[in-house]
Design a protein around this motif. Structure first.
Motif, PDB file in Angstrom:
ATOM      1  N   GLY B  54      65.511   5.810 -37.332  1.00 58.03           N
ATOM      2  CA  GLY B  54      66.108   4.640 -36.675  1.00 58.03           C
ATOM      3  C   GLY B  54      65.071   3.887 -35.863  1.00 58.03           C
ATOM      4  O   GLY B  54      64.985   2.663 -35.916  1.00 58.03           O
ATOM      5  N   ASN B  55      64.248   4.627 -35.124  1.00 57.86           N
ATOM      6  CA  ASN B  55      63.186   4.035 -34.321  1.00 57.86           C
ATOM      7  C   ASN B  55      62.192   3.288 -35.209  1.00 57.86           C
ATOM      8  O   ASN B  55      61.759   2.181 -34.907  1.00 57.86           O
ATOM      9  CB  ASN B  55      62.482   5.175 -33.560  1.00 57.86           C
ATOM     10  N   THR B  57      62.856   2.027 -38.238  1.00 58.83           N
ATOM     11  CA  THR B  57      63.522   0.852 -38.803  1.00 58.83           C
ATOM     12  C   THR B  57      63.638  -0.263 -37.778  1.00 58.83           C
ATOM     13  O   THR B  57      63.383  -1.436 -38.075  1.00 58.83           O
ATOM     14  CB  THR B  57      64.932   1.226 -39.298  1.00 58.83           C
ATOM     15  N   ALA B  58      64.027   0.114 -36.564  1.00 57.16           N
ATOM     16  CA  ALA B  58      64.219  -0.900 -35.517  1.00 57.16           C
ATOM     17  C   ALA B  58      62.929  -1.673 -35.288  1.00 57.16           C
ATOM     18  O   ALA B  58      62.942  -2.902 -35.175  1.00 57.16           O
ATOM     19  CB  ALA B  58      64.682  -0.234 -34.229  1.00 57.16           C
ATOM     20  N   PHE B  61      61.836  -4.163 -38.100  1.00 53.43           N
ATOM     21  CA  PHE B  61      62.550  -5.434 -38.266  1.00 53.43           C
ATOM     22  C   PHE B  61      61.722  -6.637 -37.827  1.00 53.43           C
ATOM     23  O   PHE B  61      61.823  -7.704 -38.417  1.00 53.43           O
ATOM     24  CB  PHE B  61      63.886  -5.409 -37.514  1.00 53.43           C
ATOM     25  N   VAL B  64      59.506  -7.463 -40.623  1.00 54.05           N
ATOM     26  CA  VAL B  64      60.299  -8.102 -41.679  1.00 54.05           C
ATOM     27  C   VAL B  64      60.488  -9.584 -41.344  1.00 54.05           C
ATOM     28  O   VAL B  64      60.384 -10.456 -42.214  1.00 54.05           O
ATOM     29  CB  VAL B  64      61.669  -7.401 -41.826  1.00 54.05           C
ATOM     30  N   THR B  65      60.725  -9.869 -40.054  1.00 49.04           N
ATOM     31  CA  THR B  65      60.868 -11.263 -39.627  1.00 49.04           C
ATOM     32  C   THR B  65      59.603 -12.057 -39.936  1.00 49.04           C
ATOM     33  O   THR B  65      59.669 -13.179 -40.450  1.00 49.04           O
ATOM     34  CB  THR B  65      61.133 -11.327 -38.109  1.00 49.04           C
ATOM     35  N   LEU B  68      59.475 -12.727 -43.529  1.00 52.86           N
ATOM     36  CA  LEU B  68      60.400 -13.814 -43.886  1.00 52.86           C
ATOM     37  C   LEU B  68      59.786 -15.169 -43.540  1.00 52.86           C
ATOM     38  O   LEU B  68      59.951 -16.146 -44.268  1.00 52.86           O
ATOM     39  CB  LEU B  68      61.735 -13.650 -43.158  1.00 52.86           C
ATOM     40  N   MET B  69      59.080 -15.212 -42.409  1.00 59.37           N
ATOM     41  CA  MET B  69      58.403 -16.462 -42.045  1.00 59.37           C
ATOM     42  C   MET B  69      57.389 -16.832 -43.124  1.00 59.37           C
ATOM     43  O   MET B  69      57.279 -17.987 -43.517  1.00 59.37           O
ATOM     44  CB  MET B  69      57.680 -16.315 -40.704  1.00 59.37           C
ATOM     45  N   TYR B 207      57.476  -4.541 -23.749  1.00 60.23           N
ATOM     46  CA  TYR B 207      58.000  -5.002 -25.033  1.00 60.23           C
ATOM     47  C   TYR B 207      57.623  -6.462 -25.286  1.00 60.23           C
ATOM     48  O   TYR B 207      57.245  -6.840 -26.389  1.00 60.23           O
ATOM     49  CB  TYR B 207      59.518  -4.834 -25.102  1.00 60.23           C
ATOM     50  N   THR B 211      55.301  -7.991 -28.294  1.00 52.58           N
ATOM     51  CA  THR B 211      55.730  -9.072 -29.193  1.00 52.58           C
ATOM     52  C   THR B 211      54.707 -10.211 -29.191  1.00 52.58           C
ATOM     53  O   THR B 211      54.347 -10.747 -30.240  1.00 52.58           O
ATOM     54  CB  THR B 211      57.104  -9.632 -28.751  1.00 52.58           C
TER      55      THR B 211
END
Lengths: 266, 289
Positions: B54-55, B57-58, B61, B64-65, B68-69, B207, B211
């Motif tokens: 889960g960690n 995958t989170a 994401f 993945v963004t 997608l860009m 965090y 980013t």
């Protein structure tokens, strides 16, 4: 009915108590808003009118995301943690004896919480974003009101999802796994990471039909004036349908769950 | 009478080596507490695996963004996807390491509020070690794994003219980066002594900083880049060394040798964080509950 109004007011007041936390949250939302806004500017510099948004609209989308993050609970956290804990410890048995409807009680509380978060965590980051960037803010009262209705519907959809997540604890005992999956889905499919109109092909189509799009994508598009007239009615129906379905399923699951409650005592 | 008793107590031999032994003692205590939490985590292996996935995958994401860009553009701020992957992976790995070792610091505010911090104060173990090791979460390996994978992709796919200096810079970057992030965690923890329920402010720097560093400095306003270079020196986590590896111009017209400064900056940050922590601990007043 009065009891639910009291519950809603209680939900509002409860979160209003944490003033430093609210200020810290506003700070965080603003920092993330700035970082995201710059990445969006880089993206829209390359491709103006990407996904049907011009630059001010794309930036508005960013700040709406920050403003609604807590209101529509895109990342989870809220009443569901408490409800999961009550199910795990067995305190839920006491709740079931109370002469109030369990689902409506939590919904009322959550609406109160959402109202506080919209005011406490929404307005200031949006205003700061508006000062630093050129945003596409509606000039008349109409879109603002239409937006508020859409946000309210989004909150109910969000509640419906989280209520189901919480009820899963009746079977899983520990709701952490379900909560994490819901958090990931909420983050990705609400449009929080990127507007859903930028998702390619089938992924985009599916994402737009899922309940999470009611949390941010739909309210943001209403705010930006993408849905007017019958289009507005259509997206309201979309949101309300998901709200109704989720609440109904929640009620059914609750019925099944409470019939199999075994109170451990102690 | 009291004087006699005092004189009768022999001077503790550790006192002579106080500064060094306290550090050793702290690290040892940290290790012991961590191993306790590891044993408790491993009692539920399936649960550990699921939360680690889960960690992973989170954290995946946000990459993945970015992908997608890049479905819509070829470059972001003048940087291609592999180059951004290198920035992303370097920051993600460094942050993941700091999060694994120090990530529990943001629980400090809660401990101050509910009074359980007092329990830590009476134990003969450095408080910092206890707070940092509290509820040591091995699942955070998921974040490190994800960061390393993306970093690996970036290193392979980006067009890099390798030199010995660049090979040396890489591990220095990751280690110094995690120390810098760790210092931010500790300083944030110290801030919680005063602010109590403002752990989110700390998250903005940890965090939020992570980013920010995932994207190239060219897309941000100059003042913001100046801020994270000279005020909160996050730029030394990955921007400066990674851009050197990529053969890119460093931001703010900084010269190339600056890319080798991360260890120095990390040492300064760690010292500063230690001082701030001590001041915070001294300012602490129990809630009394």
């Amino acid at each position: 009915m009065r009891v639910y109004a009291v519950a809603a007011a209680g939900g509002f007041r409860r979160y209003a108590t944490y003033r430093i936390e609210t200020a810290a949250g506003v700070f965080t939302n603003t920092v993330f808003g700035f970082i995201l806004a710059y990445t969006y500017m880089a993206l829209w510099d390359e491709r103006p009118r990407l996904g049907g948004y011009d630059m001010p609209q794309a930036l508005t989308f960013v700040w709406l995301g920050q403003a609604l993050l807590m209101t529509c609970v895109m990342m989870g956290g809220g009443f569901e943690d408490e409800l999961i804990e009550r199910i795990r410890t067995g305190d839920i048995a006491v709740d079931l004896y109370r002469p109030v409807d369990l689902q409506l009680w939590w919904l009322a509380q959550d609406l109160g919480r959402a109202a506080f978060h919209l005011l406490g965590r929404g307005i200031v980051p949006m205003a700061l974003g508006g000062l630093a960037f050129d945003l596409a803010l509606p000039g008349s009262a109409g879109p603002w009101l239409a937006f508020l209705v859409s946000v309210a519907l989004g909150v109910v959809v969000s509640f419906g999802i989280r209520y189901l997540v919480a009820l899963s604890a009746f079977w899983l005992m520990d709701g952490a796994g379900a909560a994490q999956i819901a958090f990931l889905a909420g983050l990705f499919f609400s449009g929080m990471l990127l507007p859903l109109s930028l998702f390619p092909g089938l992924l985009g189509e599916v994402a737009r039909l899922m309940p999470w799009s009611a949390l941010l994508q739909v309210p943001a598009d209403v705010f930006l004036g993408k849905h007017t007239g019958w289009g507005l009615v259509r997206v309201y129906v979309f949101q309300a349908s998901w709200a109704a379905v989720l609440l109904l399923v929640g009620r059914m699951v609750q019925g099944v769950a409470t019939r199999r409650v075994v109170v451990q005592g102690g | 009478m009291a004087e006699v008793v005092e004189a009768a107590v022999p001077e503790a031999p550790e006192a002579v080596f106080a500064p060094r032994s306290r550090l050793v003692e702290g690290v040892r205590a940290y290790g012991l507490i961590v191993s306790m939490w590891l044993r408790s985590t491993m009692a539920y292996r399936a649960s550990f695996l699921m939360t680690a996935v889960g960690n992973f995958t989170a954290t995946a994401f946000d990459f993945v963004t970015i992908m997608l860009m890049f479905a819509h553009v070829d470059a972001l701020g003048g940087y291609a996807l592999p180059e951004i992957a290198l920035l992303y992976g370097a920051s993600g790995t460094a942050f993941g390491l700091a999060d694994l070792l120090m990530g529990s610091m943001d629980r400090l505010g809660r401990r101050v509020r509910d009074g359980t911090l007092d329990t830590l104060l009476v134990r003969p173990v450095p408080v910092l070690a206890q707070v940092a090791a509290d509820r040591f979460a091995l699942r955070r390996l998921g974040r490190i794994t994800q960061g390393l994978l993306v970093l690996g992709y970036g290193l392979v796919a980006a067009d890099i003219e390798w030199t010995l200096a660049k090979v040396v810079v890489l591990p220095l970057m990751l280690l110094s980066g995690s120390v810098i992030f760790g210092a931010v965690f500790v300083a944030g923890g110290a801030f919680q002594f005063i602010a109590q329920d403002a752990s989110q402010v700390q998250n903005s720097f940890t965090y939020g900083g992570n980013t920010l560093l995932q994207y190239p400095p060219t897309i941000f306003a100059k003042d913001l880049v100046r801020g994270v270079t000279f005020v909160v020196p996050l730029a030394f986590v990955n921007w400066l060394p990674a851009l050197y590896v990529l053969g890119r111009e460093l931001p703010l017209g900084l010269p190339d040798p600056v890319a080798f400064l991360p260890p120095v900056v990390a040492a300064v940050c760690a010292t500063g964080a230690g001082l701030v922590w001590r001041a915070g601990l001294r300012a602490y007043r129990s809630t009394g509950s």
